[in-house]
Design a protein around this motif. Structure first.
Motif, short mmCIF file in Angstrom:
data_model
loop_
_atom_site.label_atom_id
_atom_site.label_comp_id
_atom_site.label_asym_id
_atom_site.label_seq_id
_atom_site.Cartn_x
_atom_site.Cartn_y
_atom_site.Cartn_z
N SER A 140 49.06 -33.66 2.89
CA SER A 140 47.92 -32.85 2.28
C SER A 140 47.89 -33.24 0.90
O SER A 140 49.18 -33.09 0.46
N ILE A 141 46.85 -33.32 0.13
CA ILE A 141 46.73 -33.67 -1.17
C ILE A 141 45.86 -32.70 -1.85
O ILE A 141 44.72 -32.61 -1.35
N GLN A 142 46.27 -32.07 -3.18
CA GLN A 142 45.12 -31.18 -3.58
C GLN A 142 44.85 -31.80 -4.85
O GLN A 142 45.69 -32.33 -5.82
N LEU A 143 43.73 -31.64 -5.41
CA LEU A 143 43.27 -32.18 -6.53
C LEU A 143 42.34 -30.98 -7.55
O LEU A 143 41.67 -30.40 -6.81
N ARG A 144 42.61 -30.74 -8.72
CA ARG A 144 41.79 -29.96 -9.55
C ARG A 144 41.89 -30.42 -11.14
O ARG A 144 42.89 -31.14 -11.28
N LEU A 145 40.81 -30.12 -11.77
CA LEU A 145 40.66 -30.38 -13.18
C LEU A 145 41.40 -29.37 -13.71
O LEU A 145 41.06 -27.97 -13.62
N LEU A 146 42.49 -29.41 -14.80
CA LEU A 146 43.19 -28.43 -15.34
C LEU A 146 42.29 -27.81 -16.45
O LEU A 146 41.26 -28.30 -16.99
N THR A 147 42.67 -26.47 -16.66
CA THR A 147 41.73 -25.49 -17.33
C THR A 147 42.81 -25.32 -18.64
O THR A 147 43.93 -25.36 -18.78
N GLY A 148 41.89 -24.77 -19.92
CA GLY A 148 42.71 -24.24 -20.96
C GLY A 148 43.67 -23.41 -20.76
O GLY A 148 43.68 -22.57 -19.95
N GLY A 149 44.88 -23.71 -21.42
CA GLY A 149 46.11 -22.71 -21.16
C GLY A 149 47.26 -23.23 -20.03
O GLY A 149 48.21 -22.45 -20.14
#
Length: 143
Positions: free
Chosen positions: A17-26
């Motif tokens: 399983s691979i998870q992807l997301r765009l990092l948010t501030g902080g």
């Protein structure tokens, strides 16, 4: 990755399983100067170290998207575009997918993303690297 000995007759032995997301501030690793609000997965480039006597035996798996999908990542959400030219919006920030492989001792490589979207890029493509992780067919326990 999980070893699945009962799935060998289906043509695979490991499920990952691979998870992807765009990092948010902080968040650790967030770059406020990254220059884009969205990015979309364009292609995958996996390298699977095979179990042979020759340590240099690598299986390359290259292709568009992942399992027919091209996720467009935003801070806090994502949209999944598919080869079928459909889109599904999600208010969950993490895109997850599962797939499988038949053989190997390790799995790694990179994903190629486009800032903006594939249809409307706002900059040059960039790679996101996945460090190799082991594929262990003798884990000491089974689910």
């Amino acid at each position: 990755a999980v070893f699945c000995p009962w799935s060998r007759q289906l043509g695979f032995r490991f499920i990952y399983s691979i998870q992807l997301r765009l990092l948010t501030g902080g968040e650790e690793g967030y770059d406020p100067d990254r220059g884009f609000a969205t990015c979309q997965l364009k292609s995958r480039h996996w390298r699977i170290q095979l179990r042979h006597h020759d340590d240099s035996s690598i299986q390359a798996v290259n292709g568009d998207g992942v399992i027919g999908m091209y996720p467009l990542l935003r801070e806090g959400s994502h949209r999944v575009d598919s080869q079928m030219h459909t889109s599904v919006e999600s208010d969950v920030g993490t895109f997850s997918y599962q797939s499988c492989t038949n053989e190997g001792v390790s799995f790694g490589g990179h994903l190629l993303f486009v800032p903006g979207s594939i249809e409307e890029p706002t900059g040059p493509p960039f790679p996101v690297y996945l460090d190799a992780f082991p594929l262990d067919d003798n884990p000491g326990f089974l689910y």
